[in-house]
Design an enzyme around this catalytic site. Structure first.
Site, mmCIF file in Angstrom:
data_model
loop_
_atom_site.group_PDB
_atom_site.id
_atom_site.type_symbol
_atom_site.label_atom_id
_atom_site.label_comp_id
_atom_site.label_asym_id
_atom_site.label_seq_id
_atom_site.Cartn_x
_atom_site.Cartn_y
_atom_site.Cartn_z
ATOM 1 N N GLU A 181 84.152 55.083 14.207
ATOM 2 C CA GLU A 181 84.288 55.792 12.932
ATOM 3 C C GLU A 181 84.543 54.810 11.777
ATOM 4 O O GLU A 181 85.553 54.883 11.074
ATOM 5 C CB GLU A 181 85.397 56.830 13.009
ATOM 6 C CG GLU A 181 85.113 57.961 13.974
ATOM 7 C CD GLU A 181 86.199 59.021 14.006
ATOM 8 O OE1 GLU A 181 85.905 60.172 14.373
ATOM 9 O OE2 GLU A 181 87.363 58.697 13.675
ATOM 10 N N GLU B 48 82.187 63.260 19.609
ATOM 11 C CA GLU B 48 83.525 63.834 19.551
ATOM 12 C C GLU B 48 83.472 65.252 19.012
ATOM 13 O O GLU B 48 82.809 65.527 18.009
ATOM 14 C CB GLU B 48 84.458 63.006 18.658
ATOM 15 C CG GLU B 48 84.917 61.693 19.230
ATOM 16 C CD GLU B 48 85.970 61.030 18.352
ATOM 17 O OE1 GLU B 48 86.666 61.754 17.597
ATOM 18 O OE2 GLU B 48 86.096 59.801 18.393
#
Length: 686
Positions: free
Chosen positions: A142, A298
């Site tokens: 991320e 995710e």
């Protein structure tokens, strides 16, 4: 289908690992992302390395038939890094250091951080690049998630180099930034600093370059690690996890360097627009790499921990959200995380294996999901299933949300409203940069394309001249790639295409829509607080907000005029024949009713049809090749006549009955452009 989760065995004693593998097999897990935040365990001190535990975990997973997406573990440096090398720490706008104790506490442009991270990646690659369990590489994590901008001295030095490479001579930078204004003219690149805390607004052209630089520095970190993996002989796919419409990183520029797109998506169960917002995100990431399935890396099995309030999902929502990803191109479904943490900031974040164990609704939901995904078998690759393009551009986003404009515009909120009008009609949408609009589409929507590059304008013109239908506006084609007005006024590149003359912005008073964020506040809510301009489309009374631009027809046909507001009498919606196609222009930001009415007129003009005609309210549909996914997000049971084959059971279908949150995957002939259930679709309340 890939199915699994982030796995963090370094948080648990070794005696738990065998149980993890056994339960993964029970749940249908076939892949895990391993070691994402394990740097401190792999390298507890600068010259100390410990791979024994990781060797053991990988061997156990491999023996259990579970593949590994191996992380480079560089997302969170261990404490010894900042203690020994404080120059690796990032800084805020005032120049004050961010400190360790959280995660992602590194300056992306720091040479020392990159050296230390590179050594870690090199050792991981040398050890595991040929291991049969390792089927993919997970670089970082991320990027930019918590640190949107770094104003450190490392960033200062790298920014000067980046600018010198971009402009070569300081005079070229001065021209691009318009530095004669406010006595900002630079004599050398060494005089330039990051846009740190200042008395008033920064030069908008410099801010645009700063955002480009910030995205590029994060990308450089990824590319440096990717290069090390490739040098070590990696043949597995290499990627990192995106975060949907994430403003700081221009994912359209990143996508060519990703072997497969991976994304993290966490719909807010309390948001009334969660279905629309999540569908937008999934269409966006699918569109970044056309024809290549993407991976949902995710999502949450239940509640998260990081919102002000964190309720769990309603029964069935996990399957419904997963099906939305599959229908919109995903070939992998993964969670954060496998086993719920006992300690740390995310100990309240749900997981596949919750604290309460296997006698739980969460465990039953994830095991049932694993079985259903296995039954689906191989899926068709997402192709050119969409006939509609929504034009989305990161640089336009950055530029339009700078200060000192006639109004504050929340670019993403506007995009979501237009997308929502198409989504509610069951129309498949690709979300692409203006340069990617081509004759594969029948209809393109380009709202608020404030910054429009020459290549993007040329592509839109070719699209219309070749027979496409385009909607543009408002606040579109105003500045060039340096955020400067072009000679000749406004709408200079698309003026002949649109057949209008643009006179004034017509800013409306009241609270702006700035800073709303994804799903945080709909334009309907904003309209309750702002001045509006009324107009009508197809018999629908609509309200426009933020802008009621003053435009004049210069060949265009006026479809609607403002009835109220400061621009009353001026065109609100125009339509212009150009080449073999049409170009429409809307001079305001419409409310939901107005957007729906305009979209209705556009799809009729472009002969665009939904995937399934006449779907009941609350039913979402998506298509990838011959697979049609139907999801009932509503509260009532619905009946849908549809011909095809159940993709999970192989049974022939003539109709579907879907309860609330229920999902169906239907195989239909590719040659059938649309399914016709117009007359027979019905709702029956259970």
């Amino acid at each position: 289908m890939l199915y699994g989760a982030d796995y963090n065995p370094d948080q648990w004693p070794e005696e738990v690992w065998d149980e993890d593998v056994r339960l993964m097999q029970e749940a249908g897990v076939n892949i895990v992302s391993l070691g994402i935040f394990a740097w401190s365990r792999i390298q507890p001190a600068e010259h100390v390395w410990d791979f024994a535990w990781l060797d053991a975990v990988i061997e156990k997973l491999h023996a259990g038939g579970i593949q590994v997406n191996l992380a480079t573990a560089t997302a969170s440096p261990p404490p010894w890094v900042s203690a020994n090398y404080p120059e690796t720490l990032p800084a805020d706008e005032s120049g004050a250091s961010y400190w360790p104790g959280s995660r992602q506490h590194f300056a992306p442009s720091s040479p020392t951080y990159r050296r230390l991270a590179g050594e870690l990646v090199r050792r991981l690659a040398e050890r595991y690049v040929h291991h049969p369990a390792v089927v993919m590489w997970h670089v970082g994590n991320e990027f930019g998630c918590h640190l949107w901008m770094d104003f450190s001295d490392s960033a200062r030095d790298a920014y000067r180099i980046w600018l010198a490479d971009r402009y070569e001579h300081i005079d070229a930078l001065n021209a691009a930034w318009g530095t004669s204004f406010w006595s900002q003219r630079y004599g050398s690149f060494e005089e330039i600093f990051p846009p740190r805390l200042a008395p008033y607004s920064h030069n908008p052209s410099s801010m645009l370059d700063w955002r480009r630089f910030t995205s590029d520095m994060l990308l450089e970190c990824y590319l440096a690690e990717r290069a090390i993996l490739l040098e070590a002989g990696a043949t597995q796919p290499i990627t990192t996890n995106f975060m949907g419409p994430f403003k700081p990183a221009d994912y359209a520029k990143w996508a060519p360097f990703m072997d497969v797109i991976a994304d993290d998506c966490y719909p807010d169960p309390t948001s009334p627009t969660r279905v629309r917002d999540a569908a937008f995100q999934r269409d966006l990431v699918r569109s970044l790499k056309p024809g290549v399935p993407w991976l949902l890396w995710e999502q949450a099995t239940d509640a998260v921990n990081w919102r002000p309030s964190n309720p769990g999902k309603r029964p069935g929502a996990l399957m419904a959200e997963t099906a939305q990803s599959i229908g919109r191109g995903a070939d992998g479904i993964m969670f954060f995380q496998w086993r719920q943490s006992r300690a740390g900031s995310e100990k309240f974040h749900s997981a596949m294996l919750p604290h309460a164990g296997t006698d739980t609704s969460t465990w039953r939901a994830v095991t049932e999901l694993g079985a259903r995904l296995k039954a689906l078998g191989d899926l068709p690759a997402p192709g050119r299933d969409a006939r509609v393009a929504l034009v989305f551009d990161w640089e336009a986003w950055w530029a339009v949300e700078e200060r000192d404009h006639p109004v504050q515009i929340d670019y993403l909120a506007v995009m979501l409203e237009w997308y929502g009008a198409l989504h509610a009609r069951g129309i498949q949408v690709d979300i692409v940069a203006p340069e990617r609009v081509d004759d594969g589409y029948d209809l393109a929507l380009a709202p608020v394309l404030y910054l429009l590059r020459d290549e993007g304008a040329a592509a839109l013109i070719r699209f219309v001249e070749g027979g496409g239908t385009l909607l543009a506006g408002p606040f579109t084609d105003l500045v060039d790639g340096h955020d400067q007005f072009r000679a000749g006024g406004f709408v200079t590149q698309l003026r002949a295409l649109l057949g209008i003359r643009y006179e004034d912005f017509g800013a409306l008073g009241g609270t702006s829509a700035g800073g709303m964020g994804v799903g945080a506040m709909s334009l309907k809510a904003v309209l309750a607080q702002v001045d509006t301009a009324r107009f009508a489309v197809g018999g629908v009374d609509a309200a426009g907000s933020l802008l009621a631009e003053v435009v004049h027809p210069a060949g265009a046909q006026v479809e609607s005029r403002f009835e109220t507001g400061p621009s009353a009498g001026s065109p609100a919606l125009t339509r212009h024949r150009h080449g073999a196609g049409e170009a429409w222009y809307i001079a305001t930001v419409p409310d939901a009713a107005g957007a729906d009415a305009v979209v209705g007129a556009l799809v009729a003009a472009a002969d665009v049809h939904p995937i399934v005609e006449g779907l009941p309210t609350g039913v979402e549909v998506a298509r990838r090749g011959d697979l049609v996914t139907l999801i009932n997000h509503g509260d009532d049971t619905v009946s849908i006549p549809v011909s095809g084959t159940d993709a999970e059971t192989g049974a022939a279908l003539e109709h579907l009955t879907l309860a609330s949150q229920e999902v169906a995957f239907v195989r239909v002939p590719v040659a059938a452009d649309r399914l016709d259930a117009n007359a027979a679709a019905s709702i029956s309340v259970s």
